[in-house]
Write a protein that holds these residues in place. Structure first.
Motif, short mmCIF file in Angstrom:
data_model
loop_
_atom_site.label_atom_id
_atom_site.label_comp_id
_atom_site.label_asym_id
_atom_site.label_seq_id
_atom_site.Cartn_x
_atom_site.Cartn_y
_atom_site.Cartn_z
N ARG A 38 40.21 28.92 47.45
CA ARG A 38 41.09 28.13 46.60
C ARG A 38 42.47 28.76 46.58
NH1 ARG A 38 38.25 29.46 40.72
NH2 ARG A 38 38.80 31.67 40.63
N GLN A 39 43.45 27.90 46.36
CA GLN A 39 44.81 28.37 46.27
C GLN A 39 45.53 27.61 45.17
OE1 GLN A 39 47.03 28.30 49.96
NE2 GLN A 39 48.39 29.89 49.20
N ARG A 45 45.78 32.57 48.69
CA ARG A 45 44.47 31.97 48.83
C ARG A 45 43.38 33.00 48.51
NH1 ARG A 45 43.60 28.01 53.83
NH2 ARG A 45 45.43 27.19 52.76
N GLU A 46 42.36 32.55 47.78
CA GLU A 46 41.32 33.43 47.29
C GLU A 46 39.95 32.94 47.74
OE1 GLU A 46 39.97 35.06 42.89
OE2 GLU A 46 40.48 32.95 43.09
N GLY A 47 39.14 33.84 48.24
CA GLY A 47 37.77 33.50 48.57
C GLY A 47 36.94 33.36 47.32
N TYR A 59 27.50 34.76 48.53
CA TYR A 59 28.37 35.73 47.89
C TYR A 59 29.40 34.99 47.04
CZ TYR A 59 26.21 38.73 51.32
OH TYR A 59 25.27 39.40 52.05
N TYR A 60 29.82 35.66 45.96
CA TYR A 60 30.75 35.05 45.03
C TYR A 60 31.82 36.05 44.63
CZ TYR A 60 26.98 31.64 44.51
OH TYR A 60 26.01 30.69 44.74
N VAL A 61 33.00 35.53 44.37
CA VAL A 61 34.02 36.34 43.72
C VAL A 61 33.58 36.55 42.27
CG1 VAL A 61 35.43 34.38 42.95
CG2 VAL A 61 36.51 36.59 43.44
N ASP A 62 33.98 37.65 41.68
CA ASP A 62 33.48 37.98 40.33
C ASP A 62 33.74 36.86 39.32
OD1 ASP A 62 34.16 41.58 40.38
OD2 ASP A 62 32.50 40.39 41.17
N ARG A 67 28.80 30.94 37.15
CA ARG A 67 29.34 29.59 36.89
C ARG A 67 29.25 28.70 38.12
NH1 ARG A 67 34.63 28.84 35.56
NH2 ARG A 67 35.33 30.59 36.85
N PHE A 68 29.46 29.26 39.29
CA PHE A 68 29.48 28.49 40.54
C PHE A 68 28.22 28.79 41.35
CE2 PHE A 68 34.43 28.35 41.04
CZ PHE A 68 34.53 27.80 39.78
N THR A 69 27.75 27.77 42.06
CA THR A 69 26.60 27.94 42.94
C THR A 69 26.89 27.26 44.27
OG1 THR A 69 25.07 27.93 41.06
CG2 THR A 69 24.13 27.59 43.25
N ILE A 70 26.75 28.01 45.35
CA ILE A 70 26.91 27.45 46.68
C ILE A 70 25.53 27.18 47.26
CG2 ILE A 70 26.98 29.69 47.88
CD1 ILE A 70 29.16 28.50 49.71
#
Length: 125
Positions: A38-39, A45-47, A59-62, A67-70
């Motif tokens: 996202r940017q 831009r951030e993974g 893997y997730y950013v902290d 909250r998010f699920t891939i």
């Protein structure tokens, strides 16, 4: 060439949910690691999250953990990012990206060769 088509962005209130989709072609997901990035305006831009082609590890950013699920649907060749409890700071253009080949996925944008067009996510009252 890998083609990626994102969908699912929109406007949502804080605490709401959205599900982003990333449809890949012509390669199948067992050959592609997929990352969500996202940017936001004025920011780098951030993974956010990724899922590996090799074993489906995620893997997730902290800021996204809990909250998010891939996830991925191999039959539809589509990767999803379910985003719950959205916050205003999640507002950004979200991109999916693909890394062709096996291995563990990465949250670093320079590891990805193919990018979607982006979808806007806006979180506000």
């Amino acid at each position: 060439q890998v083609q990626l088509v994102e969908s699912g962005g929109g406007l949502v209130q804080p605490g709401g949910s959205l599900r982003l989709s990333c449809a890949a072609s012509p390669f199948t997901l067992d050959a592609l690691s997929i990352g969500w990035f996202r940017q936001a305006p004025g920011k780098e831009r951030e993974g956010v999250s990724c899922i590996s082609s090799s074993d489906g590890s995620t893997y997730y950013v902290d800021s996204a953990k809990g909250r998010f699920t891939i996830s991925r649907d191999n039959a539809k060749n589509t990767v999803y990012l379910q985003m719950n409890n959205l916050k205003p700071e999640d507002t950004a253009v979200y991109y999916c990206a693909a890394q062709l080949g096996g291995g563990v996925c990465s949250l670093m944008s320079y590891d990805y060769d193919y990018w979607g067009q982006g979808t806007q996510v806006t979180v506000r009252q």
